[in-house]
Motif scaffolding. Structure first.
Motif, PDB file in Angstrom:
ATOM      1  N   LEU A  86      17.413 -15.465 -19.556  1.00  0.00           N
ATOM      2  CA  LEU A  86      18.476 -15.016 -19.923  1.00  0.00           C
ATOM      3  C   LEU A  86      18.686 -14.140 -21.116  1.00  0.00           C
ATOM      4  O   LEU A  86      19.622 -13.125 -20.969  1.00  0.00           O
ATOM      5  CB  LEU A  86      19.379 -16.487 -20.201  1.00  0.00           C
ATOM      6  N   ALA A  96      25.878 -19.579 -22.886  1.00  0.00           N
ATOM      7  CA  ALA A  96      25.268 -19.892 -21.945  1.00  0.00           C
ATOM      8  C   ALA A  96      23.599 -19.865 -22.337  1.00  0.00           C
ATOM      9  O   ALA A  96      22.767 -20.793 -22.131  1.00  0.00           O
ATOM     10  CB  ALA A  96      25.181 -18.936 -20.449  1.00  0.00           C
ATOM     11  N   ALA A 127      28.187 -15.075 -21.939  1.00  0.00           N
ATOM     12  CA  ALA A 127      26.570 -15.189 -21.698  1.00  0.00           C
ATOM     13  C   ALA A 127      25.774 -15.803 -23.004  1.00  0.00           C
ATOM     14  O   ALA A 127      25.070 -16.499 -23.110  1.00  0.00           O
ATOM     15  CB  ALA A 127      26.118 -13.934 -21.132  1.00  0.00           C
ATOM     16  N   LEU A 148      20.292  -9.992 -21.457  1.00  0.00           N
ATOM     17  CA  LEU A 148      21.394  -9.948 -22.564  1.00  0.00           C
ATOM     18  C   LEU A 148      21.135  -8.679 -23.504  1.00  0.00           C
ATOM     19  O   LEU A 148      21.979  -8.120 -23.827  1.00  0.00           O
ATOM     20  CB  LEU A 148      21.651 -11.209 -23.068  1.00  0.00           C
ATOM     21  N   LEU A 173      24.137 -16.276 -15.039  1.00  0.00           N
ATOM     22  CA  LEU A 173      24.778 -16.680 -16.125  1.00  0.00           C
ATOM     23  C   LEU A 173      24.611 -15.332 -17.073  1.00  0.00           C
ATOM     24  O   LEU A 173      25.590 -15.014 -17.972  1.00  0.00           O
ATOM     25  CB  LEU A 173      23.987 -17.720 -16.981  1.00  0.00           C
ATOM     26  N   ALA A 174      23.662 -14.395 -17.053  1.00  0.00           N
ATOM     27  CA  ALA A 174      23.737 -13.255 -17.851  1.00  0.00           C
ATOM     28  C   ALA A 174      24.724 -12.191 -17.501  1.00  0.00           C
ATOM     29  O   ALA A 174      25.175 -11.431 -18.657  1.00  0.00           O
ATOM     30  CB  ALA A 174      22.336 -12.645 -17.556  1.00  0.00           C
ATOM     31  N   ASP A 175      25.500 -12.558 -16.333  1.00  0.00           N
ATOM     32  CA  ASP A 175      26.674 -11.362 -16.276  1.00  0.00           C
ATOM     33  C   ASP A 175      28.092 -12.140 -16.548  1.00  0.00           C
ATOM     34  O   ASP A 175      29.102 -11.637 -16.734  1.00  0.00           O
ATOM     35  CB  ASP A 175      26.709 -11.180 -14.729  1.00  0.00           C
ATOM     36  N   HIS A 176      27.880 -13.272 -17.109  1.00  0.00           N
ATOM     37  CA  HIS A 176      29.094 -14.207 -17.474  1.00  0.00           C
ATOM     38  C   HIS A 176      29.673 -13.487 -18.930  1.00  0.00           C
ATOM     39  O   HIS A 176      28.958 -13.154 -19.685  1.00  0.00           O
ATOM     40  CB  HIS A 176      28.840 -15.441 -17.524  1.00  0.00           C
TER      41      HIS A 176
END
Length: 192
Positions: free
Chosen positions: A40, A21, A18, A44, A12-15
């Motif tokens: 996470l 998220a 994020a 970030l 999720l950190a790359d979304h």
């Protein structure tokens, strides 16, 4: 199962969204999700140190709101939802004894669980179940989660990636020792 949840959280950190998220993970971690938002939050902040305070603020607000959800579970649906969650976390046996002492140390219990590795979700559910005053719960949650997330953000903002290992492996211990010393100091002052 936890490894899968951990890997999913890290992805999720790359979304691109994020931060949203993080808000969701922070919210659900405060009431039932087993993975802490730090997993996470750390990548970030490392990716965008100039947003460290925003990221910590999102984590804190979402976590406190999630804590209120956990409080509601404890207050309104303990037997249906809260008890099974606590049993799944291995805390079901201590519920009766915990209830008798909990509100005597309510502020400290929430503060301790909010900044140490102890599962905050256990305290949020127990706070609702034992009828802790909502104002005490909210104030101590804001203080605890603010301390936890903003200290992590400050360390990452100041020192960057080199401090990551310390945060992931030792910061919980440092918070626990700090809380024990703080509580011990209050006891010494009170009884001397």
């Amino acid at each position: 199962m936890l490894k899968g949840l951990y890997d999913w959280t890290m992805r999720l950190a790359d979304h691109p969204r994020a931060i949203w998220a993080l808000a969701i993970v922070s919210f659900v971690e405060s009431s039932f999700f087993p993975i802490p938002p730090d997993i996470l939050m750390i990548p970030l902040i490392l990716a965008a140190p100039h947003r460290a305070w925003l990221i910590a603020g999102v984590a804190m607000v979402s976590s406190v709101l999630g804590g209120l959800f956990g409080y509601t579970i404890g207050a309104l649906a303990f037997e249906q939802l809260g008890q099974p969650i606590l049993e799944a976390l291995g805390k079901g046996d201590a519920v009766a004894e915990f209830n008798t002492r909990f509100n005597d140390f309510g502020f400290w219990a929430v503060l301790g669980a909010g900044i140490t590795p102890f599962p905050y979700k256990v305290i949020t559910i127990m706070s609702g179940w034992t009828g802790m005053p909502i104002a005490t719960f909210v104030v101590s949650s804001i203080l605890a989660r603010g301390l936890r997330f903003f200290i992590v953000a400050a360390l990452l903002w100041k020192f960057g990636a080199p401090i990551r290992d310390f945060i992931e492996k030792r910061l919980g211990l440092v918070f626990t020792v700090f809380l024990v010393l703080l509580f011990g100091g209050f006891l010494v002052v009170r009884y001397l």
